[in-house]
Design a protein around this motif. Structure first.
Motif, PDB file in Angstrom:
ATOM      1  N   ILE A 114      35.508   8.496  47.491  1.00  0.00           N
ATOM      2  CA  ILE A 114      34.105   8.477  47.930  1.00  0.00           C
ATOM      3  C   ILE A 114      33.318   9.543  47.177  1.00  0.00           C
ATOM      4  O   ILE A 114      32.202   9.306  46.715  1.00  0.00           O
ATOM      5  CB  ILE A 114      34.028   8.703  49.454  1.00  0.00           C
ATOM      6  CG1 ILE A 114      34.613   7.486  50.169  1.00  0.00           C
ATOM      7  CG2 ILE A 114      32.589   8.951  49.909  1.00  0.00           C
ATOM      8  CD1 ILE A 114      34.879   7.689  51.632  1.00  0.00           C
ATOM      9  N   GLY A 140      28.066   0.530  48.678  1.00  0.00           N
ATOM     10  CA  GLY A 140      28.690   0.487  50.003  1.00  0.00           C
ATOM     11  C   GLY A 140      27.726  -0.043  51.040  1.00  0.00           C
ATOM     12  O   GLY A 140      28.065  -0.901  51.871  1.00  0.00           O
ATOM     13  N   ALA A 141      26.500   0.463  50.989  1.00  0.00           N
ATOM     14  CA  ALA A 141      25.479   0.030  51.944  1.00  0.00           C
ATOM     15  C   ALA A 141      25.192  -1.452  51.794  1.00  0.00           C
ATOM     16  O   ALA A 141      24.960  -2.168  52.783  1.00  0.00           O
ATOM     17  CB  ALA A 141      24.198   0.842  51.732  1.00  0.00           C
ATOM     18  N   ILE A 167      27.827   4.761  56.746  1.00  0.00           N
ATOM     19  CA  ILE A 167      27.182   5.195  55.514  1.00  0.00           C
ATOM     20  C   ILE A 167      26.913   6.702  55.554  1.00  0.00           C
ATOM     21  O   ILE A 167      27.095   7.416  54.572  1.00  0.00           O
ATOM     22  CB  ILE A 167      25.874   4.391  55.294  1.00  0.00           C
ATOM     23  CG1 ILE A 167      26.213   3.015  54.747  1.00  0.00           C
ATOM     24  CG2 ILE A 167      24.917   5.117  54.367  1.00  0.00           C
ATOM     25  CD1 ILE A 167      26.842   3.039  53.357  1.00  0.00           C
ATOM     26  N   ILE A 210      25.074   8.672  44.977  1.00  0.00           N
ATOM     27  CA  ILE A 210      24.266   7.884  45.912  1.00  0.00           C
ATOM     28  C   ILE A 210      23.891   6.536  45.298  1.00  0.00           C
ATOM     29  O   ILE A 210      24.163   5.482  45.860  1.00  0.00           O
ATOM     30  CB  ILE A 210      22.997   8.665  46.322  1.00  0.00           C
ATOM     31  CG1 ILE A 210      23.429   9.900  47.124  1.00  0.00           C
ATOM     32  CG2 ILE A 210      22.084   7.782  47.157  1.00  0.00           C
ATOM     33  CD1 ILE A 210      22.311  10.736  47.620  1.00  0.00           C
ATOM     34  N   GLY A 268      28.836   3.326  44.084  1.00  0.00           N
ATOM     35  CA  GLY A 268      27.990   4.306  44.742  1.00  0.00           C
ATOM     36  C   GLY A 268      27.758   3.983  46.206  1.00  0.00           C
ATOM     37  O   GLY A 268      28.190   2.956  46.722  1.00  0.00           O
ATOM     38  N   LEU A 269      27.065   4.891  46.878  1.00  0.00           N
ATOM     39  CA  LEU A 269      26.740   4.679  48.285  1.00  0.00           C
ATOM     40  C   LEU A 269      25.905   3.421  48.452  1.00  0.00           C
ATOM     41  O   LEU A 269      26.030   2.691  49.429  1.00  0.00           O
ATOM     42  CB  LEU A 269      25.937   5.868  48.818  1.00  0.00           C
ATOM     43  CG  LEU A 269      26.731   7.044  49.383  1.00  0.00           C
ATOM     44  CD1 LEU A 269      25.767   8.056  49.971  1.00  0.00           C
ATOM     45  CD2 LEU A 269      27.690   6.568  50.465  1.00  0.00           C
ATOM     46  N   GLN A 276      30.545  12.548  50.441  1.00  0.00           N
ATOM     47  CA  GLN A 276      30.182  12.532  49.026  1.00  0.00           C
ATOM     48  C   GLN A 276      29.252  13.684  48.658  1.00  0.00           C
ATOM     49  O   GLN A 276      29.437  14.329  47.633  1.00  0.00           O
ATOM     50  CB  GLN A 276      29.501  11.210  48.725  1.00  0.00           C
ATOM     51  CG  GLN A 276      29.256  10.973  47.272  1.00  0.00           C
ATOM     52  CD  GLN A 276      28.603   9.645  47.046  1.00  0.00           C
ATOM     53  OE1 GLN A 276      27.392   9.524  47.164  1.00  0.00           O
ATOM     54  NE2 GLN A 276      29.391   8.630  46.770  1.00  0.00           N
ATOM     55  N   PHE A 329      37.018  -0.101  50.695  1.00  0.00           N
ATOM     56  CA  PHE A 329      35.629   0.336  50.819  1.00  0.00           C
ATOM     57  C   PHE A 329      35.399   1.662  50.076  1.00  0.00           C
ATOM     58  O   PHE A 329      34.350   1.866  49.456  1.00  0.00           O
ATOM     59  CB  PHE A 329      35.260   0.467  52.303  1.00  0.00           C
ATOM     60  CG  PHE A 329      33.799   0.731  52.538  1.00  0.00           C
ATOM     61  CD1 PHE A 329      32.831  -0.183  52.140  1.00  0.00           C
ATOM     62  CD2 PHE A 329      33.383   1.898  53.164  1.00  0.00           C
ATOM     63  CE1 PHE A 329      31.488   0.061  52.351  1.00  0.00           C
ATOM     64  CE2 PHE A 329      32.036   2.146  53.383  1.00  0.00           C
ATOM     65  CZ  PHE A 329      31.091   1.228  52.980  1.00  0.00           C
ATOM     66  N   LEU A 374      27.765  -3.405  53.626  1.00  0.00           N
ATOM     67  CA  LEU A 374      27.448  -3.363  55.065  1.00  0.00           C
ATOM     68  C   LEU A 374      26.305  -4.329  55.387  1.00  0.00           C
ATOM     69  O   LEU A 374      26.348  -5.079  56.357  1.00  0.00           O
ATOM     70  CB  LEU A 374      27.057  -1.941  55.468  1.00  0.00           C
ATOM     71  CG  LEU A 374      28.219  -0.976  55.659  1.00  0.00           C
ATOM     72  CD1 LEU A 374      27.720   0.454  55.723  1.00  0.00           C
ATOM     73  CD2 LEU A 374      28.984  -1.330  56.934  1.00  0.00           C
ATOM     74  N   GLY A 389      31.968   8.777  43.601  1.00  0.00           N
ATOM     75  CA  GLY A 389      30.734   8.006  43.423  1.00  0.00           C
ATOM     76  C   GLY A 389      29.537   8.913  43.657  1.00  0.00           C
ATOM     77  O   GLY A 389      29.670  10.087  43.978  1.00  0.00           O
ATOM     78  N   MET A 413      35.983  -0.227  57.348  1.00  0.00           N
ATOM     79  CA  MET A 413      35.143   0.745  56.642  1.00  0.00           C
ATOM     80  C   MET A 413      35.157   2.093  57.353  1.00  0.00           C
ATOM     81  O   MET A 413      35.109   3.146  56.697  1.00  0.00           O
ATOM     82  CB  MET A 413      33.727   0.193  56.518  1.00  0.00           C
ATOM     83  CG  MET A 413      33.705  -1.005  55.574  1.00  0.00           C
ATOM     84  SD  MET A 413      32.078  -1.632  55.201  1.00  0.00           S
ATOM     85  CE  MET A 413      31.827  -2.761  56.526  1.00  0.00           C
ATOM     86  N   ILE A 469      32.706   2.379  47.065  1.00  0.00           N
ATOM     87  CA  ILE A 469      31.756   3.497  46.954  1.00  0.00           C
ATOM     88  C   ILE A 469      31.982   4.261  45.652  1.00  0.00           C
ATOM     89  O   ILE A 469      31.033   4.669  44.984  1.00  0.00           O
ATOM     90  CB  ILE A 469      31.859   4.434  48.186  1.00  0.00           C
ATOM     91  CG1 ILE A 469      31.408   3.688  49.428  1.00  0.00           C
ATOM     92  CG2 ILE A 469      31.010   5.690  47.986  1.00  0.00           C
ATOM     93  CD1 ILE A 469      31.446   4.484  50.704  1.00  0.00           C
TER      94      ILE A 469
END
Lengths: 715, 430
Positions: free
Chosen positions: B282, B323-324, A26, B287, B319-320, A33, B311, B327, B285, B368, B315
């Motif tokens: 990435i 993605g999180a 992340i 956050i 967004g992040l 990003q 992956f 995970l 996107g 990822m 994102i």
């Protein structure tokens, strides 16, 4: 601690390691990003977005009667990128799979190579990995559409490597017709109206941002800055295709007949200054060297109407106007022609072109005879002490300045003034008969037109309106250059002289206009051509004729200039340029002038008692049979078109004259029949009103030409 | 006292039949894991649909729904596979593990020699009748981890002994990895690393594990060394140096060298195309929010956007945070599997759940990590999320096996008498 717990703790440790890795992932994503984001997003735009220029469509040039003289059509150039990824993928599997079918299809479409040759070319270039192979140029839209359906090509740019470049090609549907005046619109080289009105015609190219997606398809990006494309505006010229054709044909015939080098003919509408036709035909330098020239070798190479040359005798009109307007002479004032030779100075003799052997004549006769001696003497006698007065008068006749036509490239006249280096003792008498001065045919035409137009000098112009998407956005009105070039008595006198040239017993053009049904006012001209290559001794003559018709009510003014080959036996203005003028005048007179006159005279009486049917015979028979009315068919099998007559009690059919080339009587016909008949003969119909045909603009029996417009009124 | 007739107690009412469908009622095992499977399948359908736009455009003339239906179909088949496998008594897999491992080696060899070539690597075996290409290494991995669970559970007493404990465990690992290696280096490395982790969890001596790593590093070090030596600055992209050209003749050696070079020497502007495009995805996107479902533009350019780089597309679109969340789901899955282990008294089953879950999650992490550029491009899928294929079905098989163990946990918790597996001996505490 037992084994299971040991294992469990190891599993938890691994879980935490994995959670740690997750955080790293992340974190890396966040780094890309947030801290590099801008860079990548910019890269995204530069990689996949492109600003496309959308070239504005060039406007069309129309003739006055709405025909396209010059227009743009799309054209496609095809290139092949043999290194395209999709084409080379899997060792060219797709290429080799499709190449045979493609070659056959290409042969079918273009036919310039056999399928085998196509295959050989394409495979050869494929092996060389040529990146930008020029495959086909200038293919049209239909071919382009067909090509897109072919094997390999239809797989799209990335797979086939086929790259298309769209270009607009300028097309002149009427080919050579007024070609030099309409002009050229090449990127690097423009002339004529294409150049003069380039800023209007070309429009404003727009831009848009596109994003390329799979298959090489460009998708416009929303919210991107775009500039709208503004297509070029259309211009409507004053040129009339029929008049232009008449003018060009007449000139062409004469040039070919007399093996002349080049010539030009310009027709102007007297009241407005509109150029109705402008023809320039010449041989290029290669064709000039040959002894016998093909007719087709005369082409529109140069706009001779815009080039200043020594005018010769047509300039005598300016001299005559000056003398008469300044009150120096009257038409009856005598002048001694001395048999056509006047030793002005030891090395300078004024000679008349034709040996007439005349002595004392009136000024009018001197003009009609086109005597150089007469003109030179009259000017010398009256202006030797004050040459500036003559020059100033010529200035007011605008002989020292360009006509101001809306065409780029008009050459300036060469005009000497007293006290300047070019001014010599001989200048004044020589100018009087059209030497030592250079004017353009267009200037001469403008002056003659002013005489025709009661002294009001109109500016010649070629564009009457500007249109955008079919809507007129600007109209050009006739411009007056000089409200009155001379007083009325001088004007009347000079017109009389000009009519004399064509119709009096002395006139140089009297043979030409013998028994002419309408009056012509004009002036012949014969002069030596001199420039940096040609000397007087080469005996290259420029024959010219300028004038207007009908002289009693001038409608058109026309100038014809022909530059003959060296030592041409036929070189007099009345012999070479005159017939061209007469041909043009005759055709225009019958087509436009005579009919408009005769139409005014025709009176129609309303016919309430007798119902007359003029039209298609079978239709009439059908109706009459249905209602049981007897009729008598006098027309027989010869004609399908009849006029009905009520004779005593029987209804009669009479033959209606519908021969080609001559105008039938339309009166009494319904619109359907009239339009059918006219269009079959190649006429363009403009109809007004309802009911049956009441009048027609081309009278019965008149000679008609293809594409002519006929106005019919219905009642 | 109430009169019995006046009212009825709830307890007296007859039991309702299960309101859900019979299939759902029968779905046993960890409900969390079921939930995760369904959630990931749904995400997969969304993202794959979005990411295949360009592929569908190229291959199916704009019929973008093709891959949507394909993925929905795969999800359904996958769920069926999970359902049927979780109904199987897990102890059956013990026997199956041995057969599988015996079958895996010749299959790998066959694929290596005669397999279909996709993306330059012969990793695929075409099954004639159903016309499905399967990656034999997926099958071999499943077989290996089933087998590892079996040996680890059997050898706990002698686990620290090299000859009796370590050798029987490491032999199948070396065998399988050794045969995956020629066709697919990265997969072999990933399988080996996962096996070592499982061995660590299974209490294999750390000393032995380090020894294995040491030996395994030799060929890898060789590749990296060649990559560095033969790297030729600017020309690396276009002209392959003569040495590298020669080396390339050894199977896929050249590709590995190139990949290491790409990864090691990539500057931002000269990064390999896939890497560039993934970074762009990435970066598109933000956050909290991405560009939204179906709005990905990077997927038009990013090769394998629906597979190796999915992956990055997640994102971009979610967004992040999205993605999180993915995970988190994998970590949750792992946690639930550890819980199964914890609650399950029998060694083989417990190891099965542990081993297979770690395999899946490590594969997910590897995928990822590739997407974000931590490791070179390897070509592993994101379990349950990447576009369906044979690996999707093998993932479902793994989950089915885990749930089969989970089902027994539920039985144990529910029943007064534990259901004793027939074959499995109970691990004796040391």
């Amino acid at each position: 601690m037992d084994i299971k717990d040991d294992i469990l703790s190891r599993a938890y440790i691994s879980l935490f390691v994995i959670i740690g890795i997750c955080l790293f992932i992340i974190g890396k994503a966040a780094f890309i990003q947030q801290s590099q984001g801008k860079y990548w997003r910019n890269l995204n735009e530069t990689l996949h977005q492109k600003t496309d220029t959308i070239i504005a469509e060039r406007g069309t040039i129309f003739s006055e009667d709405g025909k396209m003289l010059s227009t743009s059509i799309p054209e496609f150039d095809i290139y092949i990128d043999f290194a395209a990824e999709g084409l080379r993928a899997e060792k060219g599997k797709k290429f080799y799979k499709n190449i045979d079918s493609l070659s056959i299809e290409l042969n079918d479409l273009f036919g310039d190579y056999t399928a085998m040759e196509y295959r050989k070319i394409l495979v050869g270039e494929y092996k060389k990995k040529t990146r930008y192979f020029q495959f086909k140029k200038h293919i049209n839209y239909t071919e382009f559409k067909a090509l897109n359906t072919f094997h390999l090509v239809k797989l799209g740019r990335n797979t086939s490597g086929f790259i298309v470049e769209v270009k607009n090609r300028r097309l002149n549907p009427y080919g050579n017709l007024a070609f030099r005046t309409i002009g050229l619109a090449r990127d690097s080289f423009k002339v004529g109206l294409e150049l003069s009105y380039d800023s209007l015609l070309k429009g404003i190219s727009g831009t848009r941002t596109v994003r390329y997606i799979a298959g090489g398809v460009a998708v416009p990006v929303e919210d991107a800055i775009e500039t709208e494309t503004q297509n070029g505006k259309d211009i409507v010229t004053t040129i009339d295709v029929l008049t232009q054709e008449i003018t060009e044909n007449a000139l062409h015939e004469m040039l070919f007949k007399n093996q002349a080098q080049y010539g030009c003919a310009v027709v102007m509408e007297t009241k407005t200054g509109k150029i109705k036709a402008i023809a320039n035909l010449g041989l290029d330098s290669a064709a000039l060297l040959k002894s016998f020239n093909e007719k087709s070798e005369y082409r529109e190479i140069k706009n001779y109407a815009l080039y200043a040359t020594e005018p010769g005798s047509t300039f005598k009109l300016a001299t005559m106007i000056t003398l008469l307007d300044d009150g120096k002479i009257k038409t009856t004032t005598p002048v001694d022609l001395q048999g056509g030779l006047w030793q002005f100075a030891p090395n300078a003799t004024v000679t008349d072109a034709e040996a007439h052997g005349r002595g004392l004549v009136s000024a009018e006769e001197a003009f009609e005879l086109s005597s150089n001696v007469g003109m030179a003497k009259m000017i010398w006698n009256n202006y030797a002490n004050n040459p500036s007065a003559y020059i100033n008068k010529l200035h007011s006749l605008r002989m020292d300045t360009v006509s101001g036509i809306d065409l780029v490239g008009e050459r300036k006249p060469i005009f000497h003034k007293p006290g300047t280096r070019g001014w010599e003792r001989t200048t004044l008498p020589w100018m009087a008969h059209g030497y030592n001065v250079s004017v353009t045919p267009l200037q001469t035409l403008t002056l003659y037109n002013a005489v025709a137009n009661n002294g009001k000098m109109m500016k010649p112009y070629l564009v009457s309106s500007v249109r955008n998407e079919g809507v007129t956005v600007k109209e050009f009105q006739p411009t007056v250059l000089n409200e009155k070039i001379c007083n009325d008595s001088a004007l009347a006198a000079v017109r009389k002289c000009m009519i004399g040239v064509c119709h009096s017993s002395f006139g140089t053009a009297k043979k030409l206009f013998l028994n002419n049904p309408y009056l012509v006012a004009g002036k012949t001209g014969t002069s030596f051509v001199v420039d940096n290559k040609i000397r007087y001794s080469d005996k290259i003559y420029q024959s010219s004729f300028a004038g207007f018709f009908p002289a009693d009510n001038p409608q058109y003014t026309c100038i014809v200039i022909v530059v003959n080959k060296a030592s041409s036996p036929m070189h007099f203005g009345a012999e070479v340029a005159g017939p061209v003028f007469k041909e043009i005048a005759d055709r225009l007179y019958t087509t436009y002038v005579k009919n408009s006159r005769s139409n005014q005279d025709i009176k129609y009486k309303n016919d309430a008692e007798a119902v007359s049917y003029n039209g298609y015979k079978e239709d009439a028979k059908y109706v009459l049979n249905k209602v049981n009315v007897k009729y008598q068919d006098n027309a027989g099998l010869a004609s399908d078109w009849v006029a009905t007559n009520i004779n005593s009690k029987a209804l009669q059919f009479n033959t209606l004259n519908t021969q080609k080339q001559s105008m039938p009587q339309l009166k009494g016909m319904n619109l359907k029949d009239a339009v059918f008949l006219c269009e079959e003969m190649g006429l363009k119909v403009v109809a007004k009103g309802k009911g049956k045909v009441k009048d027609q603009s081309i009278i019965e029996g008149a000679k008609i030409s293809f594409g002519q417009v006929i106005n019919i009124g219905l009642n | 006292m109430f009169k019995r007739t006046t009212d009825i107690m709830f307890s007296e009412l007859p039991q309702l039949k299960d309101s859900g469908s019979a299939l759902l009622a029968k779905a046993k095992g960890d409900r969390f894991i079921w939930g995760i499977v369904i959630l990931l399948s749904l995400i997969s359908i969304l993202v794959v649909y979005s990411a295949t736009g360009s592929l569908a455009y190229k291959k199916y003339h704009g019929n973008t729904e093709f891959f949507l239906f394909k993925q929905v179909a795969f999800s359904c088949v996958g769920l069926l596979v999970i359902y049927f496998l979780h109904q199987v008594n897990y102890s059956f897999f013990s026997r199956l593990a041995t057969y599988f491992i015996i079958a895996a080696v010749p299959l790998l060899i066959y694929t290596w020699l005669f397999g279909a070539k996709i993306n330059d690597g012969s990793r695929w075996l075409k099954i004639p009748i159903i016309n499905l290409t399967i990656q034999t290494s997926d099958f071999a991995r499943l077989a290996l981890f089933m087998y590892l669970a079996k040996v680890l559970s059997k050898k706990q007493e002698v686990i620290k002994d090299f000859k009796q404990g370590f050798l029987p465990i490491i032999t199948p690992v070396i065998l399988i990895c050794g045969f995956i290696f020629p066709a697919n280096l990265s997969n072999a490395m990933l399988t080996g690393a996962t096996a070592l982790l499982i061995m660590y969890i299974g209490r294999v001596s750390i000393k032995h594990i380090l020894l294995t790593i040491g030996v395994a590093m030799i060929p890898i070090a060789l590749i990296v060394a060649v990559a560095i030596v033969t790297y030729n600055g600017n020309q690396a992209e276009t002209d392959k140096p003569a040495v590298a050209e020669k080396i390339k003749s050894f199977g896929r050696f050249g590709t590995w060298v190139k990949r290491v070079q790409d990864f090691r020497y990539a500057t931002d502007s000269a990064a390999p195309y896939q890497r560039q495009q993934a970074n762009i995805a990435i970066a598109n996107g933000s956050i909290l929010f991405g560009v939204g479902p179906g709005n990905s533009t990077a997927s038009n350019y990013l090769p394998q956007a629906y597979n190796d780089f999915i992956f990055a597309i997640i994102i971009e679109e979610y967004g992040l945070l999205g993605g999180a969340f993915i995970l988190f789901i994998y970590v949750l899955f792992l946690y639930r599997c550890i819980r199964i282990y914890k609650k399950f008294p029998y060694a083989f089953g417990a190891f099965l759940a542990l081993g297979l879950s770690f395999t899946l999650v490590i594969q997910a992490l590897a995928n990822m990590a590739v997407s974000v550029g931590w490791v070179p491009v390897t070509g592993v899928t994101l379990p349950l999320v990447s576009m369906g294929g044979s690996s999707y079905l093998f993932t479902c098989a793994s989950i089915g096996i885990i749930l089969s163990v989970g089902r027994n946990v539920e039985k144990l918790e529910g029943a007064t008498t534990p259901v004793v597996p027939k074959v499995e001996p109970v691990v004796q505490p040391v």
